[in-house]
Design a protein around this motif. Structure first.
Motif, PDB file in Angstrom:
ATOM      1  N   LEU A 157       0.823  -1.203   0.000  1.00 33.45           N
ATOM      2  CA  LEU A 157       0.000   0.000   0.000  1.00 33.45           C
ATOM      3  C   LEU A 157       0.861   1.260   0.000  1.00 33.45           C
ATOM      4  O   LEU A 157       0.554   2.242  -0.680  1.00 33.45           O
ATOM      5  CB  LEU A 157      -0.933   0.004   1.216  1.00 33.45           C
ATOM      6  N   GLN A 158       1.955   1.220   0.779  1.00 34.96           N
ATOM      7  CA  GLN A 158       2.813   2.396   0.851  1.00 34.96           C
ATOM      8  C   GLN A 158       3.578   2.654  -0.448  1.00 34.96           C
ATOM      9  O   GLN A 158       4.014   3.763  -0.707  1.00 34.96           O
ATOM     10  CB  GLN A 158       3.802   2.234   2.027  1.00 34.96           C
ATOM     11  N   ARG A 159       3.762   1.623  -1.257  1.00 30.00           N
ATOM     12  CA  ARG A 159       4.455   1.794  -2.532  1.00 30.00           C
ATOM     13  C   ARG A 159       3.465   2.015  -3.701  1.00 30.00           C
ATOM     14  O   ARG A 159       3.880   2.115  -4.848  1.00 30.00           O
ATOM     15  CB  ARG A 159       5.302   0.551  -2.810  1.00 30.00           C
ATOM     16  N   THR A 160       2.163   2.089  -3.417  1.00 29.53           N
ATOM     17  CA  THR A 160       1.152   2.230  -4.478  1.00 29.53           C
ATOM     18  C   THR A 160       1.234   3.576  -5.180  1.00 29.53           C
ATOM     19  O   THR A 160       0.921   3.686  -6.374  1.00 29.53           O
ATOM     20  CB  THR A 160      -0.253   2.050  -3.880  1.00 29.53           C
ATOM     21  N   ASP A 161       1.644   4.638  -4.464  1.00 31.49           N
ATOM     22  CA  ASP A 161       1.657   5.975  -5.065  1.00 31.49           C
ATOM     23  C   ASP A 161       2.547   6.044  -6.291  1.00 31.49           C
ATOM     24  O   ASP A 161       2.284   6.794  -7.240  1.00 31.49           O
ATOM     25  CB  ASP A 161       2.089   7.008  -4.028  1.00 31.49           C
ATOM     26  N   VAL A 162       3.624   5.250  -6.315  1.00 37.69           N
ATOM     27  CA  VAL A 162       4.511   5.237  -7.491  1.00 37.69           C
ATOM     28  C   VAL A 162       3.772   4.673  -8.700  1.00 37.69           C
ATOM     29  O   VAL A 162       3.811   5.242  -9.802  1.00 37.69           O
ATOM     30  CB  VAL A 162       5.784   4.398  -7.196  1.00 37.69           C
ATOM     31  N   ARG A 163       3.049   3.591  -8.492  1.00 33.69           N
ATOM     32  CA  ARG A 163       2.298   2.967  -9.596  1.00 33.69           C
ATOM     33  C   ARG A 163       1.158   3.878 -10.060  1.00 33.69           C
ATOM     34  O   ARG A 163       0.877   3.974 -11.260  1.00 33.69           O
ATOM     35  CB  ARG A 163       1.743   1.616  -9.137  1.00 33.69           C
ATOM     36  N   LEU A 164       0.548   4.553  -9.108  1.00 36.30           N
ATOM     37  CA  LEU A 164      -0.531   5.477  -9.477  1.00 36.30           C
ATOM     38  C   LEU A 164      -0.011   6.605 -10.365  1.00 36.30           C
ATOM     39  O   LEU A 164      -0.656   7.001 -11.346  1.00 36.30           O
ATOM     40  CB  LEU A 164      -1.192   6.047  -8.225  1.00 36.30           C
ATOM     41  N   SER A 165       1.159   7.112 -10.046  1.00 39.95           N
ATOM     42  CA  SER A 165       1.750   8.179 -10.868  1.00 39.95           C
ATOM     43  C   SER A 165       2.037   7.687 -12.281  1.00 39.95           C
ATOM     44  O   SER A 165       1.797   8.397 -13.265  1.00 39.95           O
ATOM     45  CB  SER A 165       3.050   8.677 -10.211  1.00 39.95           C
ATOM     46  N   GLU A 166       2.552   6.463 -12.390  1.00 38.88           N
ATOM     47  CA  GLU A 166       2.812   5.890 -13.715  1.00 38.88           C
ATOM     48  C   GLU A 166       1.516   5.746 -14.521  1.00 38.88           C
ATOM     49  O   GLU A 166       1.467   6.055 -15.724  1.00 38.88           O
ATOM     50  CB  GLU A 166       3.489   4.528 -13.558  1.00 38.88           C
ATOM     51  N   MET A 167       0.478   5.288 -13.869  1.00 39.65           N
ATOM     52  CA  MET A 167      -0.796   5.087 -14.575  1.00 39.65           C
ATOM     53  C   MET A 167      -1.398   6.429 -15.013  1.00 39.65           C
ATOM     54  O   MET A 167      -2.005   6.523 -16.081  1.00 39.65           O
ATOM     55  CB  MET A 167      -1.784   4.335 -13.679  1.00 39.65           C
ATOM     56  N   LEU A 168      -1.234   7.463 -14.212  1.00 32.33           N
ATOM     57  CA  LEU A 168      -1.740   8.777 -14.595  1.00 32.33           C
ATOM     58  C   LEU A 168      -0.974   9.341 -15.786  1.00 32.33           C
ATOM     59  O   LEU A 168      -1.549   9.990 -16.665  1.00 32.33           O
ATOM     60  CB  LEU A 168      -1.659   9.745 -13.411  1.00 32.33           C
ATOM     61  N   GLU A 169       0.351   9.091 -15.831  1.00 35.43           N
ATOM     62  CA  GLU A 169       1.131   9.526 -16.984  1.00 35.43           C
ATOM     63  C   GLU A 169       0.699   8.796 -18.249  1.00 35.43           C
ATOM     64  O   GLU A 169       0.709   9.356 -19.341  1.00 35.43           O
ATOM     65  CB  GLU A 169       2.626   9.291 -16.719  1.00 35.43           C
ATOM     66  N   GLU A 170       0.313   7.548 -18.088  1.00 31.17           N
ATOM     67  CA  GLU A 170      -0.174   6.755 -19.227  1.00 31.17           C
ATOM     68  C   GLU A 170      -1.641   7.063 -19.553  1.00 31.17           C
ATOM     69  O   GLU A 170      -2.193   6.488 -20.492  1.00 31.17           O
ATOM     70  CB  GLU A 170      -0.040   5.259 -18.922  1.00 31.17           C
ATOM     71  N   GLU A 171      -2.262   7.965 -18.784  1.00 30.29           N
ATOM     72  CA  GLU A 171      -3.674   8.352 -18.942  1.00 30.29           C
ATOM     73  C   GLU A 171      -4.618   7.157 -18.776  1.00 30.29           C
ATOM     74  O   GLU A 171      -5.693   7.099 -19.369  1.00 30.29           O
ATOM     75  CB  GLU A 171      -3.927   9.029 -20.308  1.00 30.29           C
ATOM     76  N   ASP A 172      -4.171   6.227 -17.912  1.00 28.01           N
ATOM     77  CA  ASP A 172      -5.030   5.084 -17.583  1.00 28.01           C
ATOM     78  C   ASP A 172      -5.822   5.455 -16.333  1.00 28.01           C
ATOM     79  O   ASP A 172      -5.599   4.925 -15.235  1.00 28.01           O
ATOM     80  CB  ASP A 172      -4.170   3.837 -17.350  1.00 28.01           C
ATOM     81  N   TYR A 173      -6.775   6.371 -16.509  1.00 31.33           N
ATOM     82  CA  TYR A 173      -7.533   6.879 -15.368  1.00 31.33           C
ATOM     83  C   TYR A 173      -8.417   5.814 -14.737  1.00 31.33           C
ATOM     84  O   TYR A 173      -8.490   5.746 -13.496  1.00 31.33           O
ATOM     85  CB  TYR A 173      -8.372   8.088 -15.808  1.00 31.33           C
ATOM     86  N   PRO A 174      -9.110   4.979 -15.512  1.00 29.43           N
ATOM     87  CA  PRO A 174      -9.915   3.934 -14.850  1.00 29.43           C
ATOM     88  C   PRO A 174      -9.076   2.998 -13.995  1.00 29.43           C
ATOM     89  O   PRO A 174      -9.467   2.645 -12.875  1.00 29.43           O
ATOM     90  CB  PRO A 174     -10.562   3.187 -16.027  1.00 29.43           C
ATOM     91  N   GLY A 175      -7.899   2.586 -14.515  1.00 30.49           N
ATOM     92  CA  GLY A 175      -7.029   1.695 -13.751  1.00 30.49           C
ATOM     93  C   GLY A 175      -6.516   2.360 -12.489  1.00 30.49           C
ATOM     94  O   GLY A 175      -6.445   1.730 -11.418  1.00 30.49           O
TER      95      GLY A 175
END
Length: 940
Positions: A157-175
């Motif tokens: 959970l504490q490392r999730t913010d990194v993955r969230l940032s990557e997904m936002l850069e990829e414009e994968d908003y639903p994911g």
């Protein structure tokens, strides 16, 4: 057991009491007589109460009576209680059995408890301390395994913010939203850990950041719609449960996009034309910024403005398409799957649909207001006509976009552009009328050589009618095509292109090919045109093809005999010319003006009535000028031949009153209203001094008259050709004006032929010389003559000379068959009326003289029929009837005079006077003259 026995004893007593005879009513009265205090609480002391009631002085008899009363009351109560107990006895027995069973069960439970305690003691003695320790360690191990799993989850959970940032850069908003929501759910499971509270707050901040980025992504849809991008955005909002909020935000972004787009486009042109990037322009309001657009950049800026607004509206259109498609898919899947959440989904879908439909009108209103503000920022009257038409074309295309976008009639844009267009067009039309007057006053009425297949559709000004299937083209002339659904601009340019790019790139590269170099379309036509068509020559095929009845306008005759063509030679002076339209440079300019006017009307239909009104003024002024130059003659109406119809006279009077400024100079004392009315009028044109209408060698300017009159007829034909197109764009309430214009003005153009050619006919033949020759003839001869008089030969020579002059004129300009027929008809009619006038001047005439008149007239007709093919001869009966009237008796002549009012008073009077002495006496003469006077009196 003792309780049971006592109860049994009481039951026996009660039974005895019940068995005693009793009166139920009496017993009830005894019970009712018991004092209420006896029925109070259990703590009530009856003995004390009764003792306290005893009087101070006791009476034994009274005490015994009172005691007996109490016993009776007790017995009644006891008996009543016994009745009630016996009545409830079955229930009592049943309850007693249940108590007994319960007692047995309690005894069994006591045995089980005793056995359980005994077994627990055995188990306690059987297990050792080591066994219990093993179980404790196993439990501790299981707890540690669960703790390790929880710690790993917390680390993830504490490392999730990194993955969230990557997904936002990829414009994968639903994911990203799905992952964030799962993390929040997991965090709520481990909320008892202190480190989780901070993580939960961080996840909430991340979710808000995702929503902000999602809003930015939603705003990008407004200018460049991408299906995949929008699908991701909508899926993301659906996961958040904010589909309605997303729709509200989307409409706000579209409104902002319209404002930002138009401001940036106009700002770019203003800064480009100003030559600097001064920030003062960026601080201006859009309305003020529009006033800084220069005339040179106005049209490119307007085109780019419409292109940018088109992209916004196209994005909205595609957004609606996306929702319609996905709504259908969702409906299908919902019907096949479960109904869980269907009601809520349908509510959201209905909200989005209504919001989108409402947004159509709102967005189009915003677009109209922005374009209207831009249009009002510059005075359109400074532009040339072609540039102004270009502006109208862009606005018209934009209004078409709006109508397809939301079904709106673009009231805001229409009203704005209509006011400016009408003002511009009034000034433009006034200038064109002045130019037309200048052209007419400098026109020498020479033939403008055009090809025989000339059509106004070949002119640049009418190209727009060929590009679109004009309503002026009859269905029979339109190419057959299968009926298909009309493709809208949004369907045509949905994936690529822009409807406003055509405006910028459209250039008509075609050149006009309407003029003939020498009046003939080829050398072969010129060579064949001057062939002699005698009895032995063959008829050329092109003449067979082009042979048309010009009076009726019927279709070409497929087979024409040689005799027919030979007979046509006598009066058809156009056989040696190519059958090309007769028109002048001025006519061509008027036609071009009409084409320009129709362009404006076709582009901006709300001003159709104003444009058609101005078009009618062009035709009115041209018609009035032709009449003024060639047809105005005060002596025409005095002939009584009705050369000018009442409709033509009404039309000319209307034109003169409404359009012609008859004042030479402005009156300084005139009112302001009169001055304004004069601004709407045009001075009467004057014929050029280069045009000579007084020479007999040229038949008094016949060539110029033919060119002028037939050019007017040709112009009228073109207006007739355009009528369906004009009728299609004219508002329904204004159509009576159009119908009146065609029925009372355009249709009268051909009627000008009679008064114009009458002037030539009146001068081409020397009728006065014929009257002098007839005056020298002796009509009171005594014998029947076999030789006609010399005046007949003189008159026929005049007609032969007239025929030769017509041939000479026809070498300069083609004389259409209707024109030559009218000329011959006028000349013959004037000659016949001159003959009657000559006969009316006779002082004395015998029967033989009347026979001589008939001989002369028959000789004239016989020779005349060889010169012309007009049948019947005009006014032939007019002469013959007058000659024959000499033989009428008194009664017949009186009736004849009343029936034939076409003769003048002089002619009728002379007829009566000549007849005096032969077969009419003086009394009859007075009677006939009185009848003539009665006929003449109303004329005076």
């Amino acid at each position: 057991m003792q309780k049971i026995k006592s109860l049994m004893t009481r039951q026996e007593e009660f039974r005895e009491l019940r068995e005693q005879p009793s009166d139920p009513q009496a017993e009830q009265e005894l019970i009712n007589s018991i004092e209420q205090v006896y029925f109070s609480t259990d703590s009530f002391d009856i003995v004390k109460y009764e003792l306290e009631k005893l009087p101070p002085v006791l009476n034994l008899q009274e005490l015994e009576e009172y005691r007996d009363k109490l016993k009776q009351q007790q017995a009644a109560v006891s008996k009543k209680v016994a009745d009630l107990i016996l009545e409830k006895q079955p229930a009592y027995v049943k309850e007693l059995e249940r108590v007994t069973s319960l007692q047995t069960g309690l005894q069994l439970a006591a045995v089980i408890c005793t056995n359980g305690r005994r077994h627990l003691n055995i188990a306690k003695e059987g297990f050792t301390q080591a066994s219990l320790g093993l179980l404790a360690n196993q439990r501790k191990r299981q707890l540690l395994i669960g703790l390790l799993k929880s710690l790993r989850t917390i680390k993830t959970l504490q490392r999730t913010d990194v993955r969230l940032s990557e997904m936002l850069e990829e414009e994968d908003y639903p994911g990203a939203i799905q992952l964030c929501l799962e993390c929040q759910k997991a965090a709520s499971t481990f909320k008892h850990y202190s480190c989780i509270s901070e993580l939960n707050s961080k996840l909430q901040d991340t979710l808000e950041q995702i929503e902000e980025q999602l809003d930015v992504a939603l705003s990008k849809i407004c200018k460049n719609f991408d299906i995949n991008h929008y699908t991701k955005v909508q899926q993301a909002y659906r996961l958040l449960g904010k589909t309605q909020t997303a729709m509200d935000q989307l409409h706000m972004h579209f409104t902002q996009a319209i404002h930002n787009t138009v401001f940036q486009v106009v700002l770019g042109y203003v800064e480009l034309c100003s030559g600097n990037t001064d920030t003062k322009f960026q601080k201006l309001q859009y309305k003020d910024l529009c006033t800084h657009v220069t005339p040179d950049s106005y049209i490119p800026c307007l085109a780019d403005l419409c292109k940018a607004l088109w992209e916004v509206m196209l994005s909205y259109y595609r957004t609606m398409e996306w929702h319609e498609k996905h709504d259908n898919e969702d409906t299908t899947s919902a019907s096949e799957g479960s109904n869980i959440g269907t009601e809520e989904t349908n509510f959201d879908r209905g909200y989005i649909k209504k919001k989108l439909e409402h947004g159509l009108t709102r967005i189009w209103q915003d677009v109209q207001l922005k374009v209207k503000t831009y249009l009002l920022g510059t005075d359109l009257s400074i532009f040339k006509y072609d540039d102004f038409i270009f502006v109208l074309d862009i606005i018209s295309r934009l209004m078409q976009v709006g109508e397809e976008f939301c079904g709106s009639k673009s009231e805001v844009l229409q009203e704005s552009i209509r006011k400016q267009s009408v003002n511009y067009f009034k000034n433009y039309h006034r200038t064109r009328l002045d130019e037309l007057r200048m052209f007419l006053e400098n026109e020498t009425w020479e033939l403008c050589p055009v090809k025989s297949n000339f059509s106004i559709l070949q002119l640049h000004e009418f190209k727009f009618m060929e590009q679109s299937r004009s309503p002026s083209v009859s269905p029979s002339k339109q190419p057959a095509s299968t009926s298909s659904k009309t493709v809208t601009l949004f369907e045509q340019y949905c994936s690529d292109g822009n409807p406003f790019e055509i405006q910028a790139n459209h250039k008509d590269e075609e050149t006009e090919d309407v003029l003939a170099s020498n009046g003939y379309e080829s050398d072969e036509q010129e060579k064949s045109a001057y062939q002699e068509y005698d009895s032995d020559s063959d008829v050329p095929e092109e003449l067979k093809r082009d042979y048309v009845d010009e009076q009726t306008g019927d279709a070409p005759v497929k087979s024409v005999s040689r005799e027919t063509l030979k007979s046509r030679k006598k009066s058809d002076y156009s056989l040696n010319k190519v059958n090309a339209p007769i028109l002048t440079n001025t006519t061509l300019n008027v036609i071009r003006l009409v084409g320009k006017y129709m362009q404006m009307m076709n582009i901006l239909k709300p001003i159709a009535f104003d444009v058609i009104h101005f078009m009618s003024q062009l035709f009115d002024y041209y018609l009035y000028a032709i009449y003024t130059f060639f047809g105005r003659n005060d002596s025409l109406e005095s002939t009584g031949l009705g050369l000018s119809s009442s409709r033509l006279r009404t039309t000319l009077n209307r034109i003169q009153e409404s359009l012609i400024d008859m004042e030479v100079s402005a009156d300084p004392t005139a009112t302001l209203t009169a001055a304004e009315e004069r601004k709407e009028k045009v001075p009467s044109p004057h014929l050029s001094h280069l045009v000579v209408l007084t020479s007999g060698d040229t038949l008094y300017g016949l060539a110029e008259r033919v060119v002028a009159t037939e050019s007017l007829v040709f112009l009228a034909e073109q207006f007739e050709f355009l009528q369906p197109h004009l009728d299609a764009v004219m508002p329904a309430v204004k159509k009576p004006f159009l119908q009146q214009f065609y029925s009372q003005t355009v249709s009268t153009a051909s009627e000008l032929r009679k008064p114009i050619y009458w002037i030539v006919a009146g001068k081409a033949i020397d009728y006065e010389q014929m009257l002098l020759l007839m005056a020298n003839v002796k009509w009171d001869v005594k014998e029947i003559m076999s030789q006609h008089n010399i005046y007949v030969d003189a008159l026929l020579k005049e007609f032969e000379q007239f025929n030769r002059r017509l041939n000479e004129v026809s070498k300069r300009v083609r004389i259409p068959l209707p024109v030559s027929n009218i000329l011959w008809e006028h000349c013959i009619r004037l000659a016949n009326r001159t003959i009657v006038e000559g006969y009316a001047n006779v002082k004395k005439c015998s029967n033989e003289g009347r026979a001589l008149m008939q001989l002369d007239f028959q000789q004239f007709l016989m020779k005349l029929e060889k010169l012309t093919d007009i049948r019947p001869i005009p006014d032939k009966e007019f002469v013959e009837t007058y000659i024959k009237a000499y033989y009428l008796t008194e009664n017949d002549m009186e009736r004849w005079i009343k029936e034939h009012r076409e003769y003048s008073t002089k002619q009728l009077t002379n007829l009566v006077n000549v007849c005096l002495g032969s077969h009419i006496n003086k009394k009859a003469r007075q009677k006939l003259l009185a009848a003539i006077d009665d006929i003449d009196r109303p004329k005076r």
